[in-house]
Design a protein around this motif. Structure first.
Motif, PDB file in Angstrom:
ATOM      1  N   LEU A 160       0.869  -1.168   0.000  1.00 32.44           N
ATOM      2  CA  LEU A 160       0.000   0.000   0.000  1.00 32.44           C
ATOM      3  C   LEU A 160       0.905   1.218   0.000  1.00 32.44           C
ATOM      4  O   LEU A 160       1.687   1.423   0.924  1.00 32.44           O
ATOM      5  N   LYS A 161       0.779   2.029  -1.048  1.00 31.91           N
ATOM      6  CA  LYS A 161       1.678   3.167  -1.206  1.00 31.91           C
ATOM      7  C   LYS A 161       0.853   4.448  -1.302  1.00 31.91           C
ATOM      8  O   LYS A 161      -0.154   4.511  -2.024  1.00 31.91           O
ATOM      9  N   LEU A 168       5.901  12.045  -5.503  1.00 29.04           N
ATOM     10  CA  LEU A 168       6.730  11.854  -4.310  1.00 29.04           C
ATOM     11  C   LEU A 168       6.040  10.892  -3.350  1.00 29.04           C
ATOM     12  O   LEU A 168       4.822  10.929  -3.169  1.00 29.04           O
ATOM     13  N   ILE A 169       6.825  10.027  -2.725  1.00 33.70           N
ATOM     14  CA  ILE A 169       6.286   9.023  -1.814  1.00 33.70           C
ATOM     15  C   ILE A 169       6.047   9.656  -0.442  1.00 33.70           C
ATOM     16  O   ILE A 169       6.955  10.255   0.142  1.00 33.70           O
ATOM     17  N   ILE A 170       4.822   9.523   0.061  1.00 31.56           N
ATOM     18  CA  ILE A 170       4.509   9.986   1.415  1.00 31.56           C
ATOM     19  C   ILE A 170       4.728   8.862   2.407  1.00 31.56           C
ATOM     20  O   ILE A 170       5.356   9.049   3.440  1.00 31.56           O
ATOM     21  N   PHE A 171       4.222   7.675   2.120  1.00 35.63           N
ATOM     22  CA  PHE A 171       4.589   6.481   2.897  1.00 35.63           C
ATOM     23  C   PHE A 171       4.414   5.254   2.013  1.00 35.63           C
ATOM     24  O   PHE A 171       3.662   5.245   1.032  1.00 35.63           O
ATOM     25  N   ASP A 172       5.160   4.204   2.384  1.00 37.98           N
ATOM     26  CA  ASP A 172       5.133   2.929   1.661  1.00 37.98           C
ATOM     27  C   ASP A 172       4.933   1.831   2.696  1.00 37.98           C
ATOM     28  O   ASP A 172       5.825   1.552   3.501  1.00 37.98           O
ATOM     29  N   TYR A 173       3.754   1.223   2.716  1.00 36.70           N
ATOM     30  CA  TYR A 173       3.405   0.232   3.744  1.00 36.70           C
ATOM     31  C   TYR A 173       3.440  -1.155   3.117  1.00 36.70           C
ATOM     32  O   TYR A 173       2.643  -1.479   2.231  1.00 36.70           O
ATOM     33  N   ASP A 187      -4.658   2.571  10.069  1.00 37.46           N
ATOM     34  CA  ASP A 187      -4.766   3.985  10.437  1.00 37.46           C
ATOM     35  C   ASP A 187      -3.794   4.768   9.564  1.00 37.46           C
ATOM     36  O   ASP A 187      -2.580   4.547   9.611  1.00 37.46           O
ATOM     37  N   LEU A 188      -4.307   5.694   8.762  1.00 36.55           N
ATOM     38  CA  LEU A 188      -3.458   6.448   7.844  1.00 36.55           C
ATOM     39  C   LEU A 188      -2.620   7.499   8.548  1.00 36.55           C
ATOM     40  O   LEU A 188      -1.632   7.978   7.978  1.00 36.55           O
ATOM     41  N   ASN A 189      -2.999   7.894   9.756  1.00 37.84           N
ATOM     42  CA  ASN A 189      -2.200   8.876  10.495  1.00 37.84           C
ATOM     43  C   ASN A 189      -0.921   8.249  11.040  1.00 37.84           C
ATOM     44  O   ASN A 189       0.154   8.836  10.955  1.00 37.84           O
ATOM     45  N   THR A 190      -1.064   7.072  11.632  1.00 38.89           N
ATOM     46  CA  THR A 190       0.106   6.385  12.213  1.00 38.89           C
ATOM     47  C   THR A 190       0.705   5.365  11.260  1.00 38.89           C
ATOM     48  O   THR A 190       1.779   4.830  11.533  1.00 38.89           O
TER      49      THR A 190
END
Length: 1206
Positions: free
Chosen positions: A137-138, A145-150, A182-185
């Motif tokens: 999940l990216k 630009l990548i914000i997070f890569d799960y 949780d998208l915040n954490t």
């Protein structure tokens, strides 16, 4: 989407092949597409390629607008319209993402999301885009630009994601669980087990989560616990796609055949209210995708992989003429999406081409899209590089043109000083709709300006006073808005916001923090609410009206007395005058005077409310005077008591009537004198335009002792002659009522001019004693408006726009003349009020004003000085106070506010002055005129009623109820006016005006004694108003039951049955029923809370749903009720039995914990059974019978047979 059962040819698009695509033409691709296209070594197109020129678009019909190539030869795996910007996102089987801007599909950004796996779903958020691949999940910005890569577990095989709120995400796939992230954490917060693995599609409504499984099933899950609430077995093979809209769920998929899986041409449609399938919808294409497109109707778009698209209604028949064709470059369509605005459709095919279909030439993807940020263009630097680290580097290397003008960088020092700009005014619509919580205000965004942009007005406002320059610009035009900012918030028209619960969750306490009762404004012709309040707060009128009772069916005095009784009982809760206004609408004189407004005129404010309320004021006083002149003791209502005055007069006449002599003097010298009386006076203004100062007392005297020239009949001349008409006063009224008649700008200018003159004189008189602001609070003033209060010097603000005196002095002269003057304690002193015979002091008691507000059409409000007796009854204190009454908004105000009239928005309409010490002249005791005889047997209005149709036994004299006796009650209703609602742009419904209900049947059942359970009232209520819906399924009322000519029921008037219920309330019985709050509201009764035992709340847990009487009867009593229709006798008996069961289970309320366990079991059983009573007769309830139905039926039959034999 689930790709099981799709074309086997898709196997050649294995993920491993995409990473090594050769830059050669794919065998499936049309060679004409590659003209002027260069391929890089990776095989990816450098620029988006338009496939064809834009075509002419017909409004309202979907046609192809543009086609572009996202990635040559690589199938499109997913498409998604951005929910925040005008962009279309496309993901490929090679893990590449591309975005296109606007309907022209201009390439915006393109980047690699995953090196090996295909993109399976895209979801747009406020700050970026979520991409779901097989086990990753990216979250990336729109620029790449990548914000997070799960990273998920390698064993995961994810196919679908669902955004439940702004920060919570559900991810599902072929495994037997669903993850909550949780998208915040960026952490996994919960893992929900799934009984049927393979969740490939997820949807959400305000009731359920919907999960589509590879097995062909659709499961409905609870929003909080994620437990399965229901399950649909849609297809025997596999599920292809499904969608939900409103109360419908539609699905397409594959069915098992002998040769394998085959595409099923029947769409499965389910009704989410009944939780069952309805008739399947046969279509003429092989459905692979489907979406609801709810524009004007709940249309379905069904798409096949070959490019055929069909529109049809989910509950209708499919028409082959509604099919259009998408021309994919490749053999198959791989993805389909619909924009949020429903104006655009996106298709992706197996050759990497994207097709945009729209229903207009310039579509928008979202109703409200924010502005998209574009990258700055890359400028080619042709100048030589400069090394700034070298101090000796000559700057002349950069050529600059020779100029003699001042350079832009030569700023003068004055222009460099900071100059802060004034904050722009807040939008008028925001101020109008703002609700305050503490010191913070909340208001919906009117969207009149661009997002995050505020235009500044640099031009200074004109310092001179201009009423229009004080008003900010409005989106609907300046000329329509001059009053919006002038009108104080508490004076604006108040409306009730209706929710799914109706009025139950509306906070009336926010508008009324007193113990006095407001009146609800949603009833037709409720414009007179302010005048009803004025009459109520006249203590002699309140008492004498409540002592009146007559036998007329539609008597305004009786209905007004009933309404006053409700206002007496209320402790701050609003009341409604529905029964009073119903009687008001039946009076021919009211219709002839134009006092009955159509709903459209009342909502739009077309009627002149100031004139209307003044006509209503004259009409109501005349009508009450006539109604109370009846001498006869009513026969139908034994106990109405005698009259209070002679046959020629009434108590209203004693209070309001002014006796006078009208003299007519002809020019021949003949004089005619006629005695007459009037209940009110109308102000007559002088024609003087010189700005002369007039006291209000002078204008009032001129209006009372009116002198005018007119044509009249002369007996001496025996013809019409010019005569001088004069009026002499013989007797002054106790209550002086004045219609102001400010109906044009001429009268308004007179009030404005006199107020300005009075203000200048007051400032000159007081000199330096006047303060500029209000220095004294309400708490500092004793008995505001009372002569005995402390005299404080008013402020300048309090003296503005004031011409009306708080008190006036009237004196009858010996020659039948009248002296009128303004009266103040400073001038006359408190001891000189009535020291002479024939001298009377009148104090201002109420002012009714017309509020001019172009946005709402205006409204009527009242300022009322509430006397000591009312405060003593409601609050236990003795003082006087001015209040503002604006329907259900009640607020204490300063006494000067009651006489301040800014003619731009606040226009006086009616004034009430009362004689000082008025209450001491009348007997203010209220004797309840309703006696027990109203419960005895009475004749039916129906002509065809027979004894064999009797459904109740009236009470005998030895059965008269006592304090605390139980009475089972139920009522049935019919609809007079349908509900008025509007659909918002997001599809939700907003109630503008609720449906108007009328009581049609009232049943009361004995709650104790040998005849317990037998009704003693079962009245059908005759109505003269048109019924639009009898609600037979829920009420059991059929057409003709309320018609006296053909009805076989026991038909009575509403007033007759109302008196029976009023007697039961006054005697102190306790009513047992189910949902009594609504019943009493429609009947228009105010019942003390300690006299209501409602089974809705007895068997209710906090924050849980209310349970129906049908389910409670089955669960606790093993009774099957309300089979085909509702019967009020059955419902009233069942409520009594449930109350007995409640006492048994709770040990008379002594064991709340054990009863709480019973309620938990009740709610668990209800959820399992979806709150439906089982239909098979063999299934019994989990509780034993608490009432012997056989004994009850036998008792009923025995009692009825014995009565009929008599």
């Amino acid at each position: 989407m689930n790709f099981e059962g799709l074309d086997p040819g898709l196997a050649e698009y294995a993920p491993a092949m995409h990473s090594a695509l050769d830059p050669v033409l794919d065998a499936h691709l049309n060679p004409s597409l590659l003209q002027n296209v260069e391929l890089d070594p990776e095989g990816v197109a450098l620029e988006a390629l338009p496939v064809q020129e834009s075509v002419h678009i017909m409004e309202g019909v979907y046609s192809e607008l543009h086609s572009v190539v996202a990635e040559v030869g690589v199938p499109v795996s997913v498409s998604h319209f951005d929910l925040h910007e005008e962009m279309l996102w496309v993901g490929s089987h090679g893990g590449h993402a591309t975005s296109f801007f606007g309907p022209a599909l201009e390439r915006y950004s393109s980047f690699q999301v995953n090196g090996s796996d295909d993109i399976r779903q895209i979801q747009s958020l406020e700050n970026g885009i979520l991409f779901l691949t097989k086990n990753n999940l990216k979250y990336m910005a729109r620029g790449g630009l990548i914000i997070f890569d799960y990273l998920l577990d390698e064993s995961e095989d994810m196919h679908s994601l669902l955004l439940t709120d702004s920060s919570t995400l559900l991810v599902g796939g072929l495994q037997n669980h669903i993850l909550e992230i949780d998208l915040n954490t960026v952490q996994e917060t919960q893992k929900y087990a799934v009984e049927i693995p393979g969740v490939t599609i997820m949807r959400q409504t305000n009731r359920f989560f919907f999960c589509g499984h590879t097995s062909g099933k659709v499961s409905l899950r609870d929003l909080r616990s994620f437990k399965v609430e229901h399950e649909f077995d849609a297809f025997s093979g596999s599920l292809s796609d499904f969608d939900v809209h409103g109360n419908l769920l539609a699905a397409c998929g594959f069915s098992s055949r002998l040769t394998g899986l085959a595409c099923d041409r029947f769409l499965k449609v389910y009704d989410l209210r009944m939780m069952r399938a309805i008739t399947p919808l046969q279509v003429h294409v092989d459905p692979a995708f489907l979406r609801f497109i709810p524009t004007y109707t709940s249309r379905l778009a069904i798409i096949s992989q070959s490019g055929q698209c069909q529109f049809c209604e989910p509950t209708g028949l499919a028409n082959p003429a509604d099919i259009f064709h998408v021309n994919p470059v490749g053999p198959l369509l791989m993805t389909f999406d619909v924009s949020a605005s429903k104006q655009a459709l996106a298709f992706g095919d197996s050759e990497g081409c994207v097709h945009l279909w729209t229903d207009s030439p310039e579509p928008s993807f979202n109703p409200y899209s924010r502005e998209t940020e574009f990258a700055l263009p890359c400028l080619v630097d042709s100048l030589p590089p400069l090394d700034w680290s070298q101090d000796l580097l000559p700057l002349s290397l950069i050529p600059v043109p020779l100029t003699t003008d001042t350079l832009l960088s030569d700023w003068p020092a004055a222009n460099s000083a900071p100059a802060p700009r004034r904050a722009p005014p807040v939008d008028a619509e925001i101020l109008r709709t703002m609700k305050k919580v503490g010191f913070i205000g909340y208001a919906p965004n009117p969207r009149t300006r661009l997002r995050n942009q505020i235009p500044y007005r640099l031009k200074e406002l004109d310092s001179e006073f201009d009423s229009f320059s004080q008003v900010t610009e409005s989106p609907i035009g300046r000329e329509e808005e001059p009053h919006l900012h002038m009108v104080s918030k508490k004076y604006r028209k108040v409306t009730i916001k209706y929710s799914k619960l109706g009025l139950e969750d509306f906070d009336f306490k926010h508008y009324n923090k007193t113990l006095f009762a407001g009146l609800e404004p949603h009833i037709p012709n409720a414009y007179c609410n302010c005048m009803i309040q004025v009459l109520y707060f006249l203590e002699p009128v309140r008492c004498l009206i409540q002592n009146h009772l007559c036998q007329k069916e539609f008597c305004l005095a009786c209905e007004l007395g009933f309404l006053f009784h409700m206002l007496d009982l209320s402790r701050g809760d609003p009341c409604q005058g529905s029964n009073f206004l119903r009687a008001f609408r039946t009076i021919p004189e009211a219709s002839a005077l134009g006092l009955i407004l159509a709903d459209s005129d009342e909502a739009s404010g077309k009627g002149n409310l100031a004139r209307l309320i003044q006509r209503w004021n004259r009409f109501i006083l005349t009508q009450l005077h006539q109604d109370m002149q009846e001498l006869e003791v009513p026969q139908a209502y034994r106990g109405a008591g005698g009259s209070f005055c002679s046959s020629g007069d009434s108590v209203i006449g004693q209070l309001f009537s002014c006796e006078m002599e009208n003299c007519s003097l002809c020019r021949c010298g003949s004089e005619t004198v006629r005695a007459s009386s009037t209940l009110l006076f109308t102000l007559s203004y002088p024609e003087d335009k010189t700005g002369k100062n007039y006291d209000f007392a002078q204008v009032l005297k001129r209006s009372i002792c009116l002198e005018q020239n007119t044509q009249a009949w002369c007996d001496n001349c025996e013809k019409y002659q010019p005569t001088i008409q004069t009026r002499n006063i013989c007797h002054l009224p106790d209550i002086l009522v004045i219609n102001c008649e400010v109906n044009s700008s001429k009268e308004a200018d007179f009030w404005r001019m006199q107020a300005e003159v009075a203000f200048k004189m007051a400032v000159k008189k007081h000199g330096g004693e006047i303060s500029k602001n209000k220095e004294f609070s309400l708490a500092d003033r004793k008995e505001l408006g009372s002569p005995e209060g402390v005299l404080l010097c008013p402020s300048i603000e309090e003296l503005k726009n004031v011409w009306l005196p708080f008190s006036i002095r009237m004196k009858m002269t010996k020659n039948k003349g009248l002296d009128v003057c303004n009266w103040t304690e400073v001038q006359w002193g408190p001891a000189r009020a009535e020291e002479e015979h024939g001298v009377y002091v009148y104090d201002l008691m109420a002012t009714v004003v017309h509020i001019l507000d172009s946005r709402t059409g205006g409204s009527l409000v009242a300022h009322i000085k509430v006397g000591e007796t009312y405060h003593q009854r409601k609050e236990g204190v003795t003082h006087q106070q001015w209040y503002l009454f604006n329907d259900f908004l009640i607020e204490p105000i300063d006494k000067y506010e009651a006489v301040q009239f800014d003619m731009n928005w606040k226009v006086p309409a009616i004034l009430y002055y009362i004689k000082r010490n008025l209450n001491s002249r009348y007997n203010l005791n209220i004797k309840n005129p309703i006696e027990a005889s109203v419960l005895l047997a009475e004749a039916s209005l129906a002509r065809k009623q027979r004894k064999t149709h009797t459904t109740f036994i009236p009470l005998m004299l030895n059965e008269m109820p006592q304090v605390g006796d139980l009475v089972g009650l139920d009522a049935e209703f019919v609809t007079l006016n349908e509900e008025e609602a509007e659909l918002r742009s997001d599809g939700t419904k907003s109630t503008i005006k609720p449906s108007q209900m009328s009581v049609a049947r009232i049943t009361c059942v004995r709650g104790q004694g040998p005849n317990e359970g037998i009704p003693f009232i079962d009245d059908y209520i005759s109505t003269q108003e048109q019924v639009v819906d009898y609600l037979t399924q829920y009420s059991g009322i059929k057409p003709g039951d309320l018609d006296a000519k053909i009805s076989s029921k026991h038909l009575t008037t509403l007033k007759s049955t109302y008196l029976k219920l009023r007697f039961l309330i006054d005697i102190g019985v306790k009513f047992v029923g189910h949902g009594l709050q609504k019943d009493f509201r429609v009947i228009n009764l105010m019942v003390p809370k300690d006299q209501v035992l409602d089974t809705v709340y007895l068997f209710h847990m906090p924050r849980k749903r209310m349970i129906s009487l049908r389910f409670l009867a089955w669960y606790f009593l093993d009774l099957k009720i309300q089979g085909e229709t509702h019967d009020s006798i059955e419902d009233a008996r069942t409520a009594l039995q449930l109350y007995r069961k409640y006492l048994e289970l709770s040990k008379n309320g002594t064991e709340p914990e054990s009863f709480h366990k019973v309620l938990k079991g009740l709610y668990e059983k209800g959820r399992k059974m979806d709150w439906k009573v089982p239909e098979p007769e063999s299934q019994t309830s989990p509780k034993s019978k608490a009432w012997d139905g056989t004994r009850e039926t036998g008792l009923d039959a025995a009692v009825f047979s014995s009565v009929l034999a008599l």
